[in-house]
Structure formats: C-alpha cells, structure tokens
Design a protein around this motif. Structure first.
Motif, short mmCIF file in Angstrom:
data_model
loop_
_atom_site.label_atom_id
_atom_site.label_comp_id
_atom_site.label_asym_id
_atom_site.label_seq_id
_atom_site.Cartn_x
_atom_site.Cartn_y
_atom_site.Cartn_z
N ILE A 3 29.96 44.70 30.61
CA ILE A 3 31.39 44.41 30.69
C ILE A 3 31.69 42.97 31.12
O ILE A 3 32.77 42.47 30.87
CB ILE A 3 32.13 45.40 31.60
CG1 ILE A 3 31.70 45.25 33.06
CG2 ILE A 3 31.97 46.83 31.09
CD1 ILE A 3 32.64 45.95 34.05
N LEU A 4 30.73 42.30 31.74
CA LEU A 4 30.98 40.93 32.20
C LEU A 4 31.36 39.99 31.06
O LEU A 4 32.31 39.18 31.20
CB LEU A 4 29.77 40.40 32.97
CG LEU A 4 29.52 41.05 34.33
CD1 LEU A 4 28.21 40.53 34.93
CD2 LEU A 4 30.68 40.81 35.29
N PRO A 5 30.69 40.04 29.90
CA PRO A 5 31.09 39.15 28.80
C PRO A 5 32.50 39.45 28.30
O PRO A 5 33.24 38.54 27.92
CB PRO A 5 30.06 39.42 27.70
CG PRO A 5 28.92 40.08 28.38
CD PRO A 5 29.50 40.83 29.53
N ALA A 6 32.86 40.73 28.28
CA ALA A 6 34.20 41.12 27.84
C ALA A 6 35.26 40.59 28.79
O ALA A 6 36.30 40.06 28.37
CB ALA A 6 34.30 42.64 27.72
N LYS A 7 35.00 40.70 30.08
CA LYS A 7 35.94 40.20 31.08
C LYS A 7 36.10 38.68 30.94
O LYS A 7 37.20 38.15 31.09
CB LYS A 7 35.48 40.58 32.48
CG LYS A 7 35.57 42.07 32.77
CD LYS A 7 34.95 42.42 34.11
CE LYS A 7 35.81 41.98 35.27
NZ LYS A 7 37.10 42.69 35.32
N ALA A 8 35.01 38.01 30.61
CA ALA A 8 35.04 36.55 30.49
C ALA A 8 35.94 36.09 29.35
O ALA A 8 36.48 34.98 29.41
CB ALA A 8 33.62 36.01 30.29
N ILE A 9 36.12 36.93 28.33
CA ILE A 9 36.95 36.50 27.20
C ILE A 9 38.24 37.32 27.08
O ILE A 9 38.95 37.24 26.08
CB ILE A 9 36.16 36.55 25.87
CG1 ILE A 9 35.68 37.96 25.54
CG2 ILE A 9 34.99 35.59 25.92
CD1 ILE A 9 35.04 38.07 24.16
N GLY A 10 38.53 38.12 28.11
CA GLY A 10 39.83 38.78 28.18
C GLY A 10 39.97 40.09 27.44
O GLY A 10 41.08 40.49 27.11
N GLN A 41 29.65 56.36 32.85
CA GLN A 41 28.70 56.92 33.82
C GLN A 41 28.19 55.87 34.79
O GLN A 41 27.00 55.82 35.13
CB GLN A 41 27.56 57.63 33.09
CG GLN A 41 28.03 58.83 32.28
CD GLN A 41 26.90 59.61 31.66
OE1 GLN A 41 25.75 59.18 31.58
NE2 GLN A 41 27.22 60.81 31.17
N ASN A 42 29.10 55.02 35.23
CA ASN A 42 28.75 53.95 36.15
C ASN A 42 30.03 53.54 36.87
O ASN A 42 31.02 53.20 36.22
CB ASN A 42 28.16 52.76 35.39
CG ASN A 42 27.71 51.63 36.29
OD1 ASN A 42 28.21 51.45 37.40
ND2 ASN A 42 26.78 50.83 35.80
N ARG A 43 30.02 53.58 38.20
CA ARG A 43 31.23 53.30 38.98
C ARG A 43 31.20 51.91 39.63
O ARG A 43 31.91 51.66 40.60
CB ARG A 43 31.41 54.37 40.05
CG ARG A 43 31.84 55.71 39.48
CD ARG A 43 33.30 55.70 39.16
NE ARG A 43 33.72 56.85 38.36
CZ ARG A 43 34.98 57.09 38.02
NH1 ARG A 43 35.93 56.27 38.40
NH2 ARG A 43 35.28 58.14 37.29
N THR A 44 30.39 51.01 39.11
CA THR A 44 30.37 49.65 39.65
C THR A 44 31.78 49.06 39.58
O THR A 44 32.42 49.11 38.53
CB THR A 44 29.40 48.76 38.85
OG1 THR A 44 28.09 49.33 38.92
CG2 THR A 44 29.38 47.34 39.39
N PRO A 45 32.28 48.49 40.68
CA PRO A 45 33.62 47.91 40.66
C PRO A 45 33.75 46.80 39.62
O PRO A 45 32.79 46.08 39.35
CB PRO A 45 33.79 47.36 42.07
CG PRO A 45 32.84 48.15 42.91
CD PRO A 45 31.66 48.43 42.02
N GLY A 46 34.95 46.68 39.06
CA GLY A 46 35.23 45.57 38.16
C GLY A 46 35.69 45.97 36.78
O GLY A 46 36.29 45.16 36.09
N ALA A 47 35.43 47.21 36.35
CA ALA A 47 35.88 47.64 35.03
C ALA A 47 37.37 47.99 35.07
O ALA A 47 37.91 48.32 36.12
CB ALA A 47 35.08 48.85 34.56
#
Length: 198
Positions: free
Chosen positions: A150-157, A164-170
C-alpha cells in the motif's frame, strides 16, 4: 471502480505453501507460525531474518514454484473481480508463474494488465510501477496483504486496502472478501463506473 491487486497473499493463498518450503529448508526447527509472520513482511526479509545461507537461498529458488493447485484463490475474491470495472496486478512474481496460476483457475480474463517481477520496474515500495498503471488506467484502489503493497499507492494518492493485515496506515481493512461490499460503502465508494481510461 478500477482496482490494482497484489498477487501472493492477496488474490491467492500462496503463503502456506511458501511457509512449508521455508519450514523444510530450516529443518523444522522454527514454528510455521513464526515463519509465516516473517514471510508476510517479504520473502527477502524472512530469508535475512532466519539467516539463510547461500545454499539455503538456492534451495528456496529451486523450490519456490509450486503447483497452482497448492495456491488457491481466497474465498469471495472472484465476486470483487467481477464487480470491478477493471483489474490490474502488480507483483514481484515472475510473469510465467503468475500466468500459470491465473490460467489454471481460468482467471486471466479478469485482468487488463499485469506488471510482473521480470518487467524491469523497481521493487515495492518504489511507486514507479503503480504510477505507470495509474497513468494508464486511472486507478481507484490498491489492495494488498502487506504494508509494502500500500505504500506505493499512498505515495501517488490512490486509496488503499489491507487484506488480513491490521498495520496502521491503510484507508480500510478486510479480513474476508465477502465483506468487501459493506466495507466500501462505509468508506464512500459507490461502485459507480470510474472516470478512468478504458
């Protein structure tokens, strides 16, 4: 809605098979639960964490291709693929292996474009591959099972979903694809046709 998908652990439940391979290579000395948790970060991370020797890395490379029957799709995901206006894949997996699995399940028809590991793009979290797909197709959502997806997606908006992952930021989270349609309502997705390029 135009969706970018990760492959391993997002569309297909490949990690149990990978866990078994790591378990064998490590001689059964590490629990499968611990191996799985590190594989879910990345294969490279897991190999580094467990101190793989050069020989163990070669063993992994020789065994990492498993029969598609051992890597089933997640329950409910096909309904989401059918719902989407357009689906694309971005994976580090070699194209040949991706196509073998898609063809085995007759799912190749669901995907307009695949960016695979042998296409020359930098590895995630570099956003170059996501930007390429977004420029081509006007993506609305990226779905992955690891933060690195998800980090690349967040970087481009682009909006993001962790599976199945609750890491904060999504932007939102799914445990089961059967809940997808309820979740997207809660997060403002209407399911209307995208304004994306076709």
């Amino acid at each position: 809605m135009n969706i970018l998908w990760d492959f391993d652990g997002t569309l297909f439940d490949t990690y149990p098979a990978f866990t078994n391979i790591f378990y064998d290579i490590l001689g059964g000395d590490i629990s499968k639960e611990e191996i799985y948790s590190h594989l879910k970060i990345s294969m490279t991370h897991a190999a580094r964490h467990f101190g793989f020797t050069e020989q163990q890395i070669r063993d992994w490379r020789n065994r990492e291709t498993v029969h598609p029957g051992e890597t089933p799709p997640f329950s409910g995901v096909e309904e989401v693929l059918r719902f989407a206006d357009l689906n694309v894949i971005m994976t580090h997996k070699p194209r040949k292996e991706v196509l073998e699995i898609l063809e085995y399940y007759r799912w190749e028809r669901y995907f307009r474009h695949i960016v695979a590991g042998d296409d020359g793009f930098p590895r995630k979290p570099d956003p170059a591959s996501y930007r390429f797909l977004h420029d081509e197709y006007g993506l609305d959502l990226a779905i992955g099972d690891r933060e690195i997806d998800i980090l690349p997606a967040k970087a481009i908006g682009i909006s993001t979903c962790l599976f199945q992952n609750r890491t904060p930021g999504a932007d939102f989270y799914l445990e089961r694809y059967e809940d997808f349609f309820e979740v997207i309502k809660d997060y403002g997705f209407s399911g209307k046709k995208s304004k994306a390029k076709s």
